[in-house]
Design a protein around this motif. Sequence first.
Motif, PDB file in Angstrom:
ATOM      1  N   MET A   1      38.604  26.637  12.413  1.00  0.00           N
ATOM      2  CA  MET A   1      37.432  26.827  11.591  1.00  0.00           C
ATOM      3  C   MET A   1      37.323  28.319  11.255  1.00  0.00           C
ATOM      4  SD  MET A   1      33.477  25.864  12.551  1.00  0.00           S
ATOM      5  CE  MET A   1      34.034  24.392  13.324  1.00  0.00           C
ATOM      6  N   PRO A   2      37.072  28.640  10.005  1.00  0.00           N
ATOM      7  CA  PRO A   2      36.967  30.045   9.591  1.00  0.00           C
ATOM      8  C   PRO A   2      35.806  30.766  10.283  1.00  0.00           C
ATOM      9  CG  PRO A   2      37.188  28.604   7.675  1.00  0.00           C
ATOM     10  CD  PRO A   2      36.987  27.730   8.871  1.00  0.00           C
ATOM     11  N   LEU A   3      35.956  32.074  10.384  1.00  0.00           N
ATOM     12  CA  LEU A   3      34.978  32.918  11.069  1.00  0.00           C
ATOM     13  C   LEU A   3      33.579  32.735  10.496  1.00  0.00           C
ATOM     14  CD1 LEU A   3      34.296  35.226  13.050  1.00  0.00           C
ATOM     15  CD2 LEU A   3      34.967  36.826  11.261  1.00  0.00           C
ATOM     16  N   ARG A   4      33.424  32.845   9.194  1.00  0.00           N
ATOM     17  CA  ARG A   4      32.088  32.754   8.574  1.00  0.00           C
ATOM     18  C   ARG A   4      31.436  31.399   8.845  1.00  0.00           C
ATOM     19  NH1 ARG A   4      30.584  37.432   8.492  1.00  0.00           N
ATOM     20  NH2 ARG A   4      31.807  38.877   7.281  1.00  0.00           N
ATOM     21  N   GLU A   5      32.222  30.339   8.744  1.00  0.00           N
ATOM     22  CA  GLU A   5      31.687  28.994   8.991  1.00  0.00           C
ATOM     23  C   GLU A   5      31.228  28.860  10.446  1.00  0.00           C
ATOM     24  OE1 GLU A   5      33.313  24.420   9.004  1.00  0.00           O
ATOM     25  OE2 GLU A   5      34.174  25.823   7.545  1.00  0.00           O
ATOM     26  N   THR A   6      32.000  29.396  11.357  1.00  0.00           N
ATOM     27  CA  THR A   6      31.626  29.323  12.767  1.00  0.00           C
ATOM     28  C   THR A   6      30.359  30.130  13.031  1.00  0.00           C
ATOM     29  OG1 THR A   6      33.949  29.059  13.356  1.00  0.00           O
ATOM     30  CG2 THR A   6      32.443  29.649  15.132  1.00  0.00           C
ATOM     31  N   LEU A   7      30.251  31.309  12.426  1.00  0.00           N
ATOM     32  CA  LEU A   7      29.037  32.114  12.603  1.00  0.00           C
ATOM     33  C   LEU A   7      27.813  31.410  12.018  1.00  0.00           C
ATOM     34  CD1 LEU A   7      30.402  35.710  11.986  1.00  0.00           C
ATOM     35  CD2 LEU A   7      29.592  34.727  14.151  1.00  0.00           C
TER      36      LEU A   7
ATOM     37  N   ARG B   1      27.437  28.206  11.973  1.00  0.00           N
ATOM     38  CA  ARG B   1      27.111  27.192  12.986  1.00  0.00           C
ATOM     39  C   ARG B   1      26.418  27.813  14.191  1.00  0.00           C
ATOM     40  NH1 ARG B   1      31.609  22.445  13.121  1.00  0.00           N
ATOM     41  NH2 ARG B   1      31.522  21.979  10.898  1.00  0.00           N
ATOM     42  N   VAL B   2      26.852  29.008  14.582  1.00  0.00           N
ATOM     43  CA  VAL B   2      26.192  29.718  15.694  1.00  0.00           C
ATOM     44  C   VAL B   2      24.724  29.934  15.348  1.00  0.00           C
ATOM     45  CG1 VAL B   2      26.035  31.948  16.886  1.00  0.00           C
ATOM     46  CG2 VAL B   2      28.262  30.824  16.637  1.00  0.00           C
ATOM     47  N   ASP B   3      24.462  30.417  14.142  1.00  0.00           N
ATOM     48  CA  ASP B   3      23.076  30.649  13.708  1.00  0.00           C
ATOM     49  C   ASP B   3      22.272  29.350  13.736  1.00  0.00           C
ATOM     50  OD1 ASP B   3      23.566  33.350  13.348  1.00  0.00           O
ATOM     51  OD2 ASP B   3      23.993  33.145  11.200  1.00  0.00           O
ATOM     52  N   ALA B   4      22.880  28.256  13.260  1.00  0.00           N
ATOM     53  CA  ALA B   4      22.192  26.960  13.264  1.00  0.00           C
ATOM     54  C   ALA B   4      21.939  26.483  14.697  1.00  0.00           C
ATOM     55  CB  ALA B   4      23.019  25.923  12.493  1.00  0.00           C
ATOM     56  N   ASP B   5      22.912  26.672  15.573  1.00  0.00           N
ATOM     57  CA  ASP B   5      22.742  26.284  16.979  1.00  0.00           C
ATOM     58  C   ASP B   5      21.597  27.053  17.614  1.00  0.00           C
ATOM     59  OD1 ASP B   5      24.868  24.462  16.937  1.00  0.00           O
ATOM     60  OD2 ASP B   5      26.329  25.991  17.536  1.00  0.00           O
ATOM     61  N   LEU B   6      21.544  28.354  17.377  1.00  0.00           N
ATOM     62  CA  LEU B   6      20.475  29.175  17.955  1.00  0.00           C
ATOM     63  C   LEU B   6      19.118  28.770  17.400  1.00  0.00           C
ATOM     64  CD1 LEU B   6      22.225  32.653  18.019  1.00  0.00           C
ATOM     65  CD2 LEU B   6      21.666  31.205  19.982  1.00  0.00           C
ATOM     66  N   ALA B   7      19.055  28.499  16.100  1.00  0.00           N
ATOM     67  CA  ALA B   7      17.791  28.087  15.482  1.00  0.00           C
ATOM     68  C   ALA B   7      17.305  26.753  16.043  1.00  0.00           C
ATOM     69  CB  ALA B   7      17.951  28.002  13.966  1.00  0.00           C
ATOM     70  N   ALA B   8      18.258  25.887  16.415  1.00  0.00           N
ATOM     71  CA  ALA B   8      17.904  24.569  16.958  1.00  0.00           C
ATOM     72  C   ALA B   8      17.732  24.596  18.478  1.00  0.00           C
ATOM     73  CB  ALA B   8      18.980  23.555  16.573  1.00  0.00           C
TER      74      ALA B   8
ATOM     75  N   GLN C   1      29.232  29.100  23.537  1.00  0.00           N
ATOM     76  CA  GLN C   1      30.619  28.633  23.583  1.00  0.00           C
ATOM     77  C   GLN C   1      31.348  28.952  22.281  1.00  0.00           C
ATOM     78  OE1 GLN C   1      31.905  27.591  26.412  1.00  0.00           O
ATOM     79  NE2 GLN C   1      33.885  27.594  25.422  1.00  0.00           N
ATOM     80  N   ARG C   2      30.690  28.774  21.162  1.00  0.00           N
ATOM     81  CA  ARG C   2      31.325  29.114  19.879  1.00  0.00           C
ATOM     82  C   ARG C   2      31.664  30.609  19.822  1.00  0.00           C
ATOM     83  NH1 ARG C   2      30.733  24.669  16.424  1.00  0.00           N
ATOM     84  NH2 ARG C   2      28.793  23.515  16.676  1.00  0.00           N
ATOM     85  N   LEU C   3      30.727  31.441  20.254  1.00  0.00           N
ATOM     86  CA  LEU C   3      30.969  32.890  20.239  1.00  0.00           C
ATOM     87  C   LEU C   3      32.087  33.275  21.205  1.00  0.00           C
ATOM     88  CD1 LEU C   3      27.329  34.198  19.902  1.00  0.00           C
ATOM     89  CD2 LEU C   3      29.197  34.586  18.280  1.00  0.00           C
ATOM     90  N   ARG C   4      32.154  32.629  22.357  1.00  0.00           N
ATOM     91  CA  ARG C   4      33.245  32.918  23.302  1.00  0.00           C
ATOM     92  C   ARG C   4      34.590  32.597  22.649  1.00  0.00           C
ATOM     93  NH1 ARG C   4      32.225  33.002  29.185  1.00  0.00           N
ATOM     94  NH2 ARG C   4      34.420  33.532  29.127  1.00  0.00           N
ATOM     95  N   GLY C   5      34.648  31.492  21.911  1.00  0.00           N
ATOM     96  CA  GLY C   5      35.867  31.146  21.198  1.00  0.00           C
ATOM     97  C   GLY C   5      36.226  32.171  20.136  1.00  0.00           C
ATOM     98  N   LEU C   6      35.203  32.658  19.429  1.00  0.00           N
ATOM     99  CA  LEU C   6      35.455  33.674  18.404  1.00  0.00           C
ATOM    100  C   LEU C   6      35.950  34.979  19.021  1.00  0.00           C
ATOM    101  CD1 LEU C   6      32.487  33.145  15.929  1.00  0.00           C
ATOM    102  CD2 LEU C   6      34.914  32.658  15.519  1.00  0.00           C
ATOM    103  N   VAL C   7      35.357  35.385  20.138  1.00  0.00           N
ATOM    104  CA  VAL C   7      35.808  36.618  20.799  1.00  0.00           C
ATOM    105  C   VAL C   7      37.249  36.453  21.261  1.00  0.00           C
ATOM    106  CG1 VAL C   7      35.489  38.099  22.830  1.00  0.00           C
ATOM    107  CG2 VAL C   7      33.516  37.442  21.444  1.00  0.00           C
ATOM    108  N   SER C   8      37.595  35.276  21.721  1.00  0.00           N
ATOM    109  CA  SER C   8      38.975  35.017  22.130  1.00  0.00           C
ATOM    110  C   SER C   8      39.920  35.114  20.934  1.00  0.00           C
ATOM    111  CB  SER C   8      39.068  33.635  22.768  1.00  0.00           C
ATOM    112  OG  SER C   8      40.392  33.342  23.126  1.00  0.00           O
ATOM    113  N   SER C   9      39.496  34.611  19.800  1.00  0.00           N
ATOM    114  CA  SER C   9      40.337  34.640  18.591  1.00  0.00           C
ATOM    115  C   SER C   9      40.354  36.005  17.913  1.00  0.00           C
ATOM    116  CB  SER C   9      39.833  33.599  17.581  1.00  0.00           C
ATOM    117  OG  SER C   9      39.963  32.303  18.107  1.00  0.00           O
ATOM    118  N   PHE C  10      39.253  36.740  18.027  1.00  0.00           N
ATOM    119  CA  PHE C  10      39.114  38.043  17.380  1.00  0.00           C
ATOM    120  C   PHE C  10      38.671  39.089  18.411  1.00  0.00           C
ATOM    121  CE2 PHE C  10      38.085  34.711  14.286  1.00  0.00           C
ATOM    122  CZ  PHE C  10      38.975  34.997  13.263  1.00  0.00           C
ATOM    123  N   PRO C  11      39.541  39.415  19.376  1.00  0.00           N
ATOM    124  CA  PRO C  11      39.123  40.295  20.467  1.00  0.00           C
ATOM    125  C   PRO C  11      38.747  41.709  20.035  1.00  0.00           C
ATOM    126  CG  PRO C  11      41.487  39.948  20.538  1.00  0.00           C
ATOM    127  CD  PRO C  11      40.942  39.026  19.485  1.00  0.00           C
TER     128      PRO C  11
END
Length: 175
Positions: free
Chosen positions: A1-7, A9-16, A24-34
């Motif tokens: 999943m592209p970075l922007r799309e994942t971010l 989703r992160v925003d939507a998850d936090l809002a909900a 967990q999504r952010l941990r995956g992003l940090v792993s992919s983009f250290p």
Amino acid sequence: MPLRETLTRVDADLAAGRVPVARQRLRGLVSSFPYDLTLRRRLAEVYRLFGDAAEAGRWMYLEEDRNADETAAFEPRYGSPGWRMKALAWRGPEAMAATAFAEGQLIAVRTACAEELGHPVDWADPASYRNGLDEKYEVPSQPWTVVGVLAGGGCLVGVLAFLAIWVTGVVALFD
């Protein structure tokens, strides 16, 4: 999943209120983009929602404007330079760091680890520093926080509600 799309989703998850999913999504992003310090900063913000200063300090460790109390909580939790190398989840040369401060932090941790182990270590070769991690350090348990208790209670209520619905459905099948 592209970075922007994942971010997004992160925003939507936090809002909900789905903070663990966002984490967990952010941990995956940090792993992919250290090398992306903004992702690490966002992950630290999520850990602050949990009241976990040590993890917030972990993800802000490469930032010059980091919180001293969070750093002071992070360092003892990951008590050796080898554990800090592992915790920082960096890969590759320090020169890839976005700021001179971050590069200096990475160099300092790597140098301390090499001195402790007595041989060169490399961010790109986790085996070079992970051999010194075997049973030398155990992450201590942290005291309960109000946020943690509420999150755990919310999970328990959700599981009980699911079980109640499931049992009701099973009973209905046999009526």
